[in-house]
Scaffold this motif. Structure first.
Motif, PDB file in Angstrom:
ATOM      1  N   LEU A   1     -56.442  67.555  77.806  1.00 29.00           N
ATOM      2  CA  LEU A   1     -56.347  68.272  76.738  1.00 29.00           C
ATOM      3  C   LEU A   1     -55.801  69.557  77.049  1.00 29.00           C
ATOM      4  O   LEU A   1     -54.811  70.078  76.480  1.00 29.00           O
ATOM      5  CB  LEU A   1     -58.102  69.414  76.680  1.00 29.00           C
ATOM      6  N   ALA A   2     -55.905  70.318  78.439  1.00 26.13           N
ATOM      7  CA  ALA A   2     -54.673  71.381  78.581  1.00 26.13           C
ATOM      8  C   ALA A   2     -52.907  71.233  78.475  1.00 26.13           C
ATOM      9  O   ALA A   2     -52.579  71.193  77.996  1.00 26.13           O
ATOM     10  CB  ALA A   2     -54.789  71.570  80.140  1.00 26.13           C
ATOM     11  N   LEU A   3     -52.900  69.387  79.249  1.00 19.22           N
ATOM     12  CA  LEU A   3     -51.804  68.865  78.767  1.00 19.22           C
ATOM     13  C   LEU A   3     -51.208  68.772  76.982  1.00 19.22           C
ATOM     14  O   LEU A   3     -50.271  69.131  76.908  1.00 19.22           O
ATOM     15  CB  LEU A   3     -51.301  67.782  79.318  1.00 19.22           C
ATOM     16  N   VAL A   4     -51.977  68.604  76.547  1.00 17.36           N
ATOM     17  CA  VAL A   4     -51.776  68.048  74.956  1.00 17.36           C
ATOM     18  C   VAL A   4     -51.485  69.098  74.215  1.00 17.36           C
ATOM     19  O   VAL A   4     -51.253  69.280  73.610  1.00 17.36           O
ATOM     20  CB  VAL A   4     -52.956  66.801  74.092  1.00 17.36           C
ATOM     21  N   SER A   5     -52.389  70.657  75.114  1.00 14.75           N
ATOM     22  CA  SER A   5     -52.931  71.678  74.069  1.00 14.75           C
ATOM     23  C   SER A   5     -51.057  72.192  73.388  1.00 14.75           C
ATOM     24  O   SER A   5     -51.286  72.418  72.478  1.00 14.75           O
ATOM     25  CB  SER A   5     -53.395  72.447  74.979  1.00 14.75           C
ATOM     26  N   PRO A   6     -50.129  71.851  73.851  1.00 18.30           N
ATOM     27  CA  PRO A   6     -49.040  73.487  73.618  1.00 18.30           C
ATOM     28  C   PRO A   6     -48.586  72.415  71.848  1.00 18.30           C
ATOM     29  O   PRO A   6     -48.550  73.479  71.386  1.00 18.30           O
ATOM     30  CB  PRO A   6     -47.949  72.530  74.786  1.00 18.30           C
ATOM     31  N   VAL A   7     -49.152  71.453  71.584  1.00 19.86           N
ATOM     32  CA  VAL A   7     -48.210  70.849  70.586  1.00 19.86           C
ATOM     33  C   VAL A   7     -49.364  71.392  69.741  1.00 19.86           C
ATOM     34  O   VAL A   7     -49.049  71.697  68.175  1.00 19.86           O
ATOM     35  CB  VAL A   7     -48.730  68.995  70.647  1.00 19.86           C
ATOM     36  N   PHE A   8     -50.746  71.298  69.875  1.00 16.83           N
ATOM     37  CA  PHE A   8     -51.161  72.574  68.961  1.00 16.83           C
ATOM     38  C   PHE A   8     -51.177  72.964  68.785  1.00 16.83           C
ATOM     39  O   PHE A   8     -50.885  74.316  67.657  1.00 16.83           O
ATOM     40  CB  PHE A   8     -52.955  71.595  68.785  1.00 16.83           C
ATOM     41  N   ALA A   9     -50.424  74.274  69.753  1.00 12.44           N
ATOM     42  CA  ALA A   9     -50.335  75.401  69.638  1.00 12.44           C
ATOM     43  C   ALA A   9     -49.433  76.100  68.727  1.00 12.44           C
ATOM     44  O   ALA A   9     -49.289  76.724  68.607  1.00 12.44           O
ATOM     45  CB  ALA A   9     -50.035  75.870  70.955  1.00 12.44           C
ATOM     46  N   LEU A  10     -48.384  74.871  68.892  1.00 11.96           N
ATOM     47  CA  LEU A  10     -47.383  74.717  67.862  1.00 11.96           C
ATOM     48  C   LEU A  10     -47.320  75.094  66.692  1.00 11.96           C
ATOM     49  O   LEU A  10     -47.118  75.711  65.818  1.00 11.96           O
ATOM     50  CB  LEU A  10     -45.777  74.044  68.936  1.00 11.96           C
ATOM     51  N   MET A  11     -48.262  74.263  66.869  1.00 12.82           N
ATOM     52  CA  MET A  11     -48.678  74.040  64.993  1.00 12.82           C
ATOM     53  C   MET A  11     -49.351  75.087  64.203  1.00 12.82           C
ATOM     54  O   MET A  11     -49.261  75.760  63.098  1.00 12.82           O
ATOM     55  CB  MET A  11     -49.694  72.917  65.199  1.00 12.82           C
ATOM     56  N   LEU A  12     -49.339  75.952  65.507  1.00 10.43           N
ATOM     57  CA  LEU A  12     -50.530  77.380  64.658  1.00 10.43           C
ATOM     58  C   LEU A  12     -49.235  78.187  65.220  1.00 10.43           C
ATOM     59  O   LEU A  12     -49.734  79.403  65.633  1.00 10.43           O
ATOM     60  CB  LEU A  12     -51.993  76.848  65.617  1.00 10.43           C
ATOM     61  N   ASN A  13     -48.142  78.556  65.664  1.00  7.73           N
ATOM     62  CA  ASN A  13     -47.063  79.265  65.667  1.00  7.73           C
ATOM     63  C   ASN A  13     -47.355  80.058  66.952  1.00  7.73           C
ATOM     64  O   ASN A  13     -47.348  81.246  66.933  1.00  7.73           O
ATOM     65  CB  ASN A  13     -47.052  80.144  64.687  1.00  7.73           C
ATOM     66  N   LEU A  14     -48.128  79.695  67.879  1.00 15.55           N
ATOM     67  CA  LEU A  14     -48.523  80.555  69.098  1.00 15.55           C
ATOM     68  C   LEU A  14     -46.199  80.222  69.930  1.00 15.55           C
ATOM     69  O   LEU A  14     -46.202  79.312  69.901  1.00 15.55           O
ATOM     70  CB  LEU A  14     -49.485  79.604  70.410  1.00 15.55           C
ATOM     71  N   PRO A  15     -46.654  82.100  69.782  1.00 13.42           N
ATOM     72  CA  PRO A  15     -44.798  82.470  70.359  1.00 13.42           C
ATOM     73  C   PRO A  15     -44.824  81.117  71.797  1.00 13.42           C
ATOM     74  O   PRO A  15     -45.699  81.487  72.442  1.00 13.42           O
ATOM     75  CB  PRO A  15     -44.713  83.250  70.547  1.00 13.42           C
ATOM     76  N   ILE A  16     -43.309  80.407  72.112  1.00 13.12           N
ATOM     77  CA  ILE A  16     -43.941  80.032  72.699  1.00 13.12           C
ATOM     78  C   ILE A  16     -43.445  80.153  74.543  1.00 13.12           C
ATOM     79  O   ILE A  16     -44.415  79.517  75.464  1.00 13.12           O
ATOM     80  CB  ILE A  16     -41.834  79.569  73.072  1.00 13.12           C
ATOM     81  N   SER A  17     -43.709  81.625  74.508  1.00  9.06           N
ATOM     82  CA  SER A  17     -43.923  82.618  75.949  1.00  9.06           C
ATOM     83  C   SER A  17     -44.822  82.090  76.122  1.00  9.06           C
ATOM     84  O   SER A  17     -45.281  82.125  77.698  1.00  9.06           O
ATOM     85  CB  SER A  17     -43.783  83.048  75.681  1.00  9.06           C
ATOM     86  N   ALA A  18     -46.151  81.935  75.202  1.00  8.20           N
ATOM     87  CA  ALA A  18     -47.342  81.957  75.944  1.00  8.20           C
ATOM     88  C   ALA A  18     -47.942  80.047  76.353  1.00  8.20           C
ATOM     89  O   ALA A  18     -49.240  80.389  76.821  1.00  8.20           O
ATOM     90  CB  ALA A  18     -48.138  82.121  74.748  1.00  8.20           C
ATOM     91  N   LEU A  19     -47.344  79.008  76.330  1.00  3.36           N
ATOM     92  CA  LEU A  19     -47.565  78.345  76.636  1.00  3.36           C
ATOM     93  C   LEU A  19     -48.158  78.179  77.219  1.00  3.36           C
ATOM     94  O   LEU A  19     -49.164  77.465  78.022  1.00  3.36           O
ATOM     95  CB  LEU A  19     -46.851  76.872  75.818  1.00  3.36           C
ATOM     96  N   GLY A  20     -47.267  78.369  78.733  1.00  2.00           N
ATOM     97  CA  GLY A  20     -47.746  78.445  80.329  1.00  2.00           C
ATOM     98  C   GLY A  20     -49.569  78.845  79.930  1.00  2.00           C
ATOM     99  O   GLY A  20     -49.783  77.579  80.978  1.00  2.00           O
ATOM    100  N   THR A  21     -49.338  79.811  79.672  1.00  3.92           N
ATOM    101  CA  THR A  21     -50.580  80.841  80.252  1.00  3.92           C
ATOM    102  C   THR A  21     -51.551  79.905  78.999  1.00  3.92           C
ATOM    103  O   THR A  21     -52.652  79.281  79.990  1.00  3.92           O
ATOM    104  CB  THR A  21     -50.290  82.031  80.036  1.00  3.92           C
ATOM    105  N   LEU A  22     -50.783  79.272  77.959  1.00  7.06           N
ATOM    106  CA  LEU A  22     -52.286  78.500  77.505  1.00  7.06           C
ATOM    107  C   LEU A  22     -52.236  77.193  78.341  1.00  7.06           C
ATOM    108  O   LEU A  22     -54.452  77.125  79.136  1.00  7.06           O
ATOM    109  CB  LEU A  22     -51.462  78.017  75.947  1.00  7.06           C
ATOM    110  N   ILE A  23     -51.550  76.459  79.117  1.00  7.66           N
ATOM    111  CA  ILE A  23     -51.914  75.545  79.794  1.00  7.66           C
ATOM    112  C   ILE A  23     -52.832  75.580  81.118  1.00  7.66           C
ATOM    113  O   ILE A  23     -54.057  75.369  81.426  1.00  7.66           O
ATOM    114  CB  ILE A  23     -50.990  74.443  79.984  1.00  7.66           C
TER     115      ILE A  23
END
Lengths: 228, 67, 205, 248
Positions: A115-137
């Motif tokens: 889930l953690a590895l796949v989540s950036p794909v869906f984060a981008l769909m929700l317009n999460l800024p790119i800078s936050a993807l690392g922290t999200l994972i």
């Protein structure tokens, strides 16, 4: 041949669980599919406006990860309980603490980790800024591990019950709340530019506490469920 | 007594409509909390007493039937 | 190897008593199983045979009075065959959770052959019948080196030839200094002496 | 001391002791509750800022305090039943759960009603009230788990494990909710912050807190007696009590 010492047995139970999951790899996709579908629900419900979605994105991503983890945590012991393998595990001389930890590790590897590895794909769909993807994972990696451990406690307590599925959420959701608070806060901090370090540290602290204490509760819960 | 008339007491200058229902609901719940176990205990004892009496009647009948 | 002198018992139960749903299944039951003994627990259905066996092997830890002393890790065959439908019989035995050492491939194949499953080693278990699942479970008897065996009706769904072979195995295991406690409705034709334990069901007065 | 602790394990003795305590505790609780309410409602002067609506504090705060204490009583009883295998501790835990849940519900309800005049809305995501809501979920979780087991022995053990896990988690939940509340609304007024409450208002509050503790103990003992009769209904001493009740 002397019985394997604890470390070998831990590895053997882990490999067995992963082998069983690998026999039906499609089922590993189910939690991810659930995650994707629920993420899609939010724009439908909240409206497509990118800025509004971006504002909610950290919370939504984390809540969806939490719910998909909750759904899968019921089946951690269910299949082994039904065909009697769990009874054999109870009688193994090796400590049940570590065997249940290997069950939870296998469950995390096949659900939370992916889930953690796949989540950036869906984060981008929700317009999460790119800078936050690392922290999200990173926050999801730490957080879903804690969620799996807590879900394991619920699974152990309700494995003996015929209709335990619904009950598990009632038991375990209150313990998920602190993880959600700090997980979403970490991603929110990354979005606003402040360093997410302290929040991730707290998640790490929760993880170490859960690793130390949860298997105790899981082992006791399993002994009680199998005794009934 | 802070309030000089019953009317002032009830109105509590506008806040009575919140204070009194809160106390009322709390009182109802407290009464339920106290009464429920009492009722459960007495009903259980009555059922057991009936069982004991039925068992006695049966043994007495058994003895009489035996002679 | 002659039967060793009566040393410390492999399994000892002191004044066990169990209440289940208002019925007293057994009360103040004591049992000492020494090496070289074969015990058969008899009783009607629902007399508590399985419950007693679960207490003896340590699966049930609450809900009964009395103490069970078990110095050795037992081998327990329960009602459920503990066979994963996704794995083949060979993999089931290879990945078994009973905490014993790794069985080599030859040992697994010879054990499967002796329970009449040769040719089925690599078939995924959900295509096998319930009787064959029980046979995979029974194959563990040929593999395990545990001295104490606790078997819950091992002969159900096993054909006559399989039953004879298993009874012979029980006799040789007991002769080699092991101990067996089993429940079964069938009369055992075994060379060694059979100690029986009758469970008489009694309602609380 | 050890024999006392051991005697706690025998149901008839516990049943008798609970009865004895209740005989004088119930009147004291009622007197304390009524006098505390009358004192708080009628004789104290209103708060200069919130006016008379603050009088709800005399049931909201005691209920919240005792509800939290009740969870710890339940968890400790659970621990005793798991560690020393005392069946009577199971009974205490089973008896404490519904009382704690009811008190938490009272605290939530009065908190919401108190929020209306002071903040204008019924539900406010204030840190204390949110933590109280989570505590209610914990209580309901224990009650639901107990009801879902058929074998009451195993139900007691499972609930003991759950309440122990809950006890470890409560400080974490409370701290994280407090912290979460400060993150999202740093500047708002602290609703439940203890503004320096002067003595004329404090004494009735202390009396009410004591009254609520006594109430909790009464309900706990009563539930315990009913539970004891239920579990031991097959034994002789219960039949004897039923006899006396039947003939009396």
């Amino acid at each position: 041949m002397s019985p394997p010492h604890t470390g070998q047995f831990f590895a053997r139970v882990l490999c067995r669980q992963l082998l069983l999951v690998m026999r039906r790899p499609i089922e590993m996709g189910n939690p991810l599919l659930f995650f994707a579908m629920v993420i899609v629900l939010f724009p439908l419900g909240l409206g497509p406006a990118p800025d509004k979605l971006a504002n909610f994105a950290p919370g939504l991503l984390w809540i969806t990860a939490l719910l998909s983890n909750l759904l899968t945590s019921d089946a951690v012991f269910r299949s082994d309980f039904d065909d009697g393998s769990l009874e054999q595990l109870m009688l193994a001389p090796q400590p049940l603490f570590l065997s249940s930890l290997s069950y939870i590790l296998a469950h995390w590897l096949t659900t939370g980790f992916l889930l953690a590895l796949v989540s950036p794909v869906f984060a981008l769909m929700l317009n999460l800024p790119i800078s936050a993807l690392g922290t999200l994972i990173l926050s999801l990696l730490l957080g879903t591990a804690v969620l799996s451990l807590l879900g394991g406690i619920g699974a152990a307590l309700t494995v003996g019950l015929k209709r335990g599925g619904m009950l598990i959420s009632l038991l375990i959701l209150p313990f998920y709340m602190p993880v959600l608070i700090f997980g979403a806060a970490a991603v929110q901090a990354a979005v606003t530019g402040t360093p997410p370090g302290p929040y991730l540290a707290i998640l790490g602290a929760m993880l170490s506490l859960a690793i130390a204490l949860a298997p105790l509760a899981i082992a006791t819960g399993l002994r009680i469920s199998l005794d009934a | 007594m802070y309030f000089n008339t019953v009317q002032a007491l009830l109105m509590m200058d506008g806040h009575g409509v919140y204070v009194w229902p809160a106390y009322l609901i709390t009182a109802v719940i407290i009464v339920m909390l106290l009464v429920a176990p009492m009722r459960r205990r007495s009903r259980l004892l009555q059922r057991l007493a009936a069982e004991v009496r039925r068992a006695e009647r049966k043994t007495v009948a058994g003895v009489r039937g035996g002679q | 190897m002659s039967i060793s002198a009566i040393g410390a018992p492999l399994l000892e139960a002191q004044s066990l008593s169990l209440l289940r749903g208002g019925r007293e299944l057994f009360c103040d039951l004591s049992l000492a199983v020494h090496a070289g003994q074969l015990w058969q627990i008899e009783g009607a259905n629902g007399a508590g045979k399985t419950s007693l066996l679960r207490i003896l092997c340590g699966l049930s830890r609450y809900g009964f009075e009395g103490k069970v002393v078990r110095p050795v890790a037992p081998l327990y065959l329960g009602h459920q065959p503990a066979v994963k439908a996704l794995l083949s019989p060979r993999e089931n035995l290879r990945w078994h959770l009973n905490g014993e050492g790794l069985y080599s491939a030859e040992q697994i194949d010879s054990a499967l052959a002796r329970v009449g499953l040769c040719g089925y080693e690599d078939v995924t278990s959900h295509t096998l019948s319930a009787g064959q699942h029980r046979r995979v479970n029974l194959a563990r008897l040929f593999l395990s080196d545990a001295r104490l065996w606790l078997l819950d009706e091992p002969f159900t769904a096993i054909d006559a030839q399989g039953v004879d072979e298993t009874q012979a195995l029980l006799a040789s295991h007991v002769a080699a200094g092991g101990a067996v406690v089993m429940t079964s409705h069938q009369k055992l034709q075994v060379t060694c002496e059979v100690h029986t334990l009758k469970l008489v069901q009694s309602l609380i007065s | 001391m050890w024999t006392f602790f051991h005697k706690l394990g025998s149901p008839p003795w516990l049943y008798a002791i609970a009865g004895a305590i209740l005989r004088w505790l119930v009147p004291i609780t009622l007197i304390a509750l009524i006098s505390g309410t009358v004192w708080g409602l009628l004789f104290t002067s209103p708060d200069f800022r919130q006016g008379n609506s603050y009088r709800i504090i005399y049931i909201h705060v005691p209920a919240a305090v005792v509800a939290l204490a009740g969870y710890y009583v339940m968890a400790i009883a659970g621990a005793i039943s798991l560690i020393w295998r005392m069946k009577m501790a199971d009974v205490v835990m089973k008896a404490a759960a519904p009382v704690g849940a009811a008190l938490t519900f009272i605290a939530l309800l009065t908190g919401a009603i108190w929020g209306k005049p002071t903040w204008g809305t019924w539900w406010v995501w204030d840190a204390r009230i949110t933590s109280m809501l989570i505590l209610l979920f914990l209580y309901l979780g224990v009650v639901a788990l107990y009801e879902s087991f058929d074998n009451k022995e195993a139900a007691g053990k499972a609930c003991a494990v759950l309440s122990l896990v809950g006890m470890v988690n409560i400080p974490i939940v409370y701290k994280s909710v407090d912290w979460w509340y400060s993150l999202h609304q740093p500047a708002s007024i602290k609703f439940t912050g203890e503004s320096t409450i002067d003595s004329s208002m404090l004494y009735p509050l202390l009396l009410m807190i004591a009254a609520f503790y006594a109430l909790f103990t009464c309900c706990l003992l009563m539930n315990m007696r009913a539970e004891l009769l239920q579990r031991e209904s097959r034994t002789q001493w219960v039949k004897r009590i039923a006899d006396e009740k039947g003939r009396g």
